[in-house]
Motif scaffolding. Structure first.
Motif, PDB file in Angstrom:
ATOM      1  N   ARG A  67       0.568  -1.338   0.142  1.00 20.95           N
ATOM      2  CA  ARG A  67       0.319   0.112   0.243  1.00 20.95           C
ATOM      3  C   ARG A  67       0.623   0.865   0.134  1.00 20.95           C
ATOM      4  O   ARG A  67       0.506   2.193   0.070  1.00 20.95           O
ATOM      5  N   ASN A  68       1.950   0.885   0.670  1.00 20.04           N
ATOM      6  CA  ASN A  68       3.227   2.431   0.556  1.00 20.04           C
ATOM      7  C   ASN A  68       3.136   2.653  -1.155  1.00 20.04           C
ATOM      8  O   ASN A  68       4.069   1.899  -1.870  1.00 20.04           O
TER       9      ASN A  68
ATOM     10  N   ALA B 298       6.644   2.161  17.783  1.00 16.16           N
ATOM     11  CA  ALA B 298       6.243   2.038  19.142  1.00 16.16           C
ATOM     12  C   ALA B 298       4.853   1.084  18.901  1.00 16.16           C
ATOM     13  O   ALA B 298       4.387   0.739  19.652  1.00 16.16           O
ATOM     14  N   LYS B 299       4.835   1.525  17.858  1.00 17.63           N
ATOM     15  CA  LYS B 299       3.145   1.227  17.600  1.00 17.63           C
ATOM     16  C   LYS B 299       3.495   0.129  15.835  1.00 17.63           C
ATOM     17  O   LYS B 299       3.736   1.109  15.231  1.00 17.63           O
ATOM     18  N   ALA B 300       3.129  -0.273  15.371  1.00 17.26           N
ATOM     19  CA  ALA B 300       3.046  -0.768  13.897  1.00 17.26           C
ATOM     20  C   ALA B 300       2.341  -0.398  13.176  1.00 17.26           C
ATOM     21  O   ALA B 300       1.128  -0.126  13.423  1.00 17.26           O
ATOM     22  N   ASP B 301       3.010   0.486  12.287  1.00 12.76           N
ATOM     23  CA  ASP B 301       2.065   0.848  10.988  1.00 12.76           C
ATOM     24  C   ASP B 301       1.515   0.711  10.053  1.00 12.76           C
ATOM     25  O   ASP B 301       2.138   0.873   9.182  1.00 12.76           O
ATOM     26  N   TRP B 302       0.961  -0.437  10.271  1.00 13.41           N
ATOM     27  CA  TRP B 302       0.879  -1.521   9.053  1.00 13.41           C
ATOM     28  C   TRP B 302      -0.072  -0.482   7.790  1.00 13.41           C
ATOM     29  O   TRP B 302       0.717  -1.250   6.658  1.00 13.41           O
ATOM     30  N   SER B 303      -0.866   0.131   7.559  1.00 13.31           N
ATOM     31  CA  SER B 303      -0.802   1.285   6.473  1.00 13.31           C
ATOM     32  C   SER B 303       0.343   1.867   6.059  1.00 13.31           C
ATOM     33  O   SER B 303       0.446   2.751   4.530  1.00 13.31           O
ATOM     34  N   GLY B 304       0.950   2.377   6.565  1.00 11.69           N
ATOM     35  CA  GLY B 304       1.881   3.945   6.646  1.00 11.69           C
ATOM     36  C   GLY B 304       3.248   3.311   6.427  1.00 11.69           C
ATOM     37  O   GLY B 304       4.178   3.356   5.692  1.00 11.69           O
ATOM     38  N   GLN B 305       3.990   2.242   6.820  1.00  6.19           N
ATOM     39  CA  GLN B 305       4.778   1.831   6.907  1.00  6.19           C
ATOM     40  C   GLN B 305       4.959   1.473   5.629  1.00  6.19           C
ATOM     41  O   GLN B 305       4.524   1.176   4.747  1.00  6.19           O
ATOM     42  N   MET B 306       6.895   1.035   5.361  1.00  3.70           N
ATOM     43  CA  MET B 306       7.405   0.818   4.040  1.00  3.70           C
ATOM     44  C   MET B 306       7.573  -1.293   4.183  1.00  3.70           C
ATOM     45  O   MET B 306       7.475  -2.000   3.124  1.00  3.70           O
ATOM     46  N   ALA B 307       8.174  -1.245   5.593  1.00  2.00           N
ATOM     47  CA  ALA B 307       8.194  -3.173   5.459  1.00  2.00           C
ATOM     48  C   ALA B 307       8.277  -2.836   6.437  1.00  2.00           C
ATOM     49  O   ALA B 307       8.754  -2.348   7.423  1.00  2.00           O
ATOM     50  N   TYR B 308       8.862  -4.536   7.433  1.00  3.13           N
ATOM     51  CA  TYR B 308       8.459  -4.466   8.728  1.00  3.13           C
ATOM     52  C   TYR B 308       9.085  -6.402   9.162  1.00  3.13           C
ATOM     53  O   TYR B 308       8.763  -7.179   8.014  1.00  3.13           O
TER      54      TYR B 308
END
Length: 521
Positions: A283-284, A403-413
């Protein structure tokens, strides 16, 4: 005589001070000492933190199996066995499962368990308004019919060979949750189940104390109390294990090795289906433009070096999600470590090396940020290793610990998944388009097709072919850059007996408590 009495008392108190629980006298109701009563036993487990205990909405949680039961369960070989259902039938013509429930089962508050509780739970998971990541497991349920208090039938719109596995889902009490919000209800901070242990106390951020269920329908547990002591930092768990504050903990390989030869401890290096990889957030905008560069990322990762350095060799290189499953396809593209191939993929896609040592594409630096959860030292170390390896071949990769995962905004996890059960588990809902646990936004029509084909057939040959094709398509169009499968390094006090060391565990080491009611101290 006085010296003899003092010496005898010293021997008594010296024996009672040992870590292993001992028989000790207790004051009876009439004020006399009862020497037959055994001291209560308490097992203290080093746990991650819980903001709620909600097995219907959340996928993970080691504590779930202590408080709740499903209609089915899994034994030490991960085979489906009876749980709250003592038996079941399947009518192939109507695609209907009928479950015959145990009678006389009570919730921890004393209310009777019935088929209505089962219907309520599965309907709550299926309700899209509740947002359960488990909903894909039941999307083919067309009708749930309560036949009587102890009989319930599920008619499916299409076959789902993993359905009995999914009926291990914890059943929730309708009388306490009817009309409640399934995401925010206070029930999930004061849960009531039918399991071998019941909630006694919850000190937020400190500990969750469970007491044995004296009326457990499968037999009273042996250990009186189990305390889930909240220790969110991996390094602190080892310190508290050594100081005697913990009796059992899942440690990092580097911490676990400290106890390998230490008297009074047992180390369990348990195999798991739990893998790690870099999830790309499709989504990124970055991956919308640069999805074709993912194979280069995959080739740039030296998996064995990470296994050796971070896991101390306790794991295997990963190339897909089914390596510990009967349907593993070992012939798929593995993207073995090949820095030169990674550079060739980048250059074939039009990337050129910039003056700063990083590739550029259309005037933009090729690179991204890997997010990783705080407290999980193994994942943090893996993310840093991947970042360093990518930078070595010209991809500007860095690591952040939000502090918290940003599933919609982050690039990778730095993701982890993996199930020891049916191959449908942790594939259909993780890689299927718009499914509940697909946090990457990954979508591939052929992946969807092959996963559906495998789900709807009970013919092993048909399933094998479908899963082979699924894995080939996933390798050709990667959702993750797979890194490795991790072992679960549990360390326990030696007086704990009954841990099943040969059971293949799931994600986060979940599964070690499958037979906890039989453990002794």
């Amino acid at each position: 005589m006085k010296k003899a009495v003092i010496l005898l008392l010293g021997v008594i108190f010296g024996l009672s001070g040992c870590g292993q629980p001992q028989d000790s006298p207790a004051l009876s109701e009439n004020g006399t000492w009862d020497y037959k009563k055994e001291a209560e036993t308490t097992l203290t487990y080093g746990s991650g933190d819980y903001t709620r205990i909600n097995p219907a909405m959340d996928e993970h949680g080691e504590i779930n199996s202590l408080i709740f039961n499903g209609l089915t369960a899994h034994n030490g070989k991960n085979e489906v066995v009876p749980g709250l259902a003592k038996s079941w039938d399947f009518d192939e013509a109507s695609c209907t499962y009928t479950f015959h429930l145990e009678e006389g089962v009570k919730w921890h508050d004393g209310e009777p368990f019935t088929a209505e509780d089962v219907k309520f739970t599965i309907e709550a998971i299926m309700d899209p308004d509740n947002g359960s990541e488990n909903s894909p497991n039941y999307e083919d349920v067309e009708e749930i019919k309560v036949i009587d208090e102890h009989t319930i039938a599920f008619r499916l719109s299409a076959p789902n060979v993993a359905f009995l596995d999914y009926m291990a889902m914890a059943v929730l009490p309708e009388h306490l949750l009817s009309g409640e919000d399934m995401q925010t209800s206070d029930f999930f901070r004061a849960p009531v189940g039918t399991g071998p242990y019941k909630l006694e106390r919850w000190d937020v951020g400190q500990a969750i104390t469970l007491a044995k269920n004296e009326e457990y329908f499968k037999g009273k547990p042996n250990i009186d109390r189990i305390v889930f002591k909240i220790v969110p930092d991996d390094n602190a768990k080892a310190v508290q294990m050594e100081s005697g504050e913990l009796d059992l903990a899942l440690l990092t390989p580097k911490d676990a090795v400290r106890f390998a030869e230490k008297e009074g401890y047992v180390c369990y290096d348990m195999k798991t289906s739990d893998y790690r990889g870099v999830l790309f957030n499709f989504r990124n905008p970055y991956w919308m433009e640069n999805r074709d560069l993912i194979p280069a990322v995959c080739c740039a990762i030296d998996r064995q070096a990470i296994i050796d350095a971070v896991l101390l060799g306790q794991g295997i290189a990963a190339y897909g999600p089914l390596q510990r499953n009967r349907y593993d396809n070992g012939n798929v593209e593995r993207y073995d470590y090949d820095p030169q191939r990674a550079k060739e993929i980048l250059e074939a896609a039009g990337c050129t090396m910039g003056a700063d040592g990083f590739y550029e594409r259309k005037g933009e630096t090729v690179g991204f940020v890997i997010s990783v959860g705080a407290g999980d030292q193994v994942r943090i170390d893996m993310a840093k290793a991947v970042s360093w390896q990518l930078r070595e071949i010209g991809i500007d990769c860095s690591v952040e610990i939000p502090a918290k995962a940003d599933w919609s905004g982050q690039m990778a996890y730095l993701i982890g998944w993996g199930s020891p059960f049916d191959a449908d588990d942790h594939t259909y809902k993780v890689f299927g388009t718009n499914k509940g646990a697909n946090y990457s936004g990954y979508s591939n029509a052929m992946v969807d097709r092959y996963l559906m084909e495998a789900r709807q057939s009970d013919d092993p040959a048909v399933r094998a072919q479908a899963y082979d094709r699924f894995q080939e398509e996933l390798a050709a169009d990667p959702a993750f850059a797979f890194i490795c499968y991790v072992d679960a390094n549990y360390t326990a006090k030696s007086f704990i007996k009954g841990i099943s060391a040969d059971t293949v565990l799931g994600h986060h080491g979940v599964g070690i408590f499958w037979n906890v009611a039989e453990w002794t101290m």
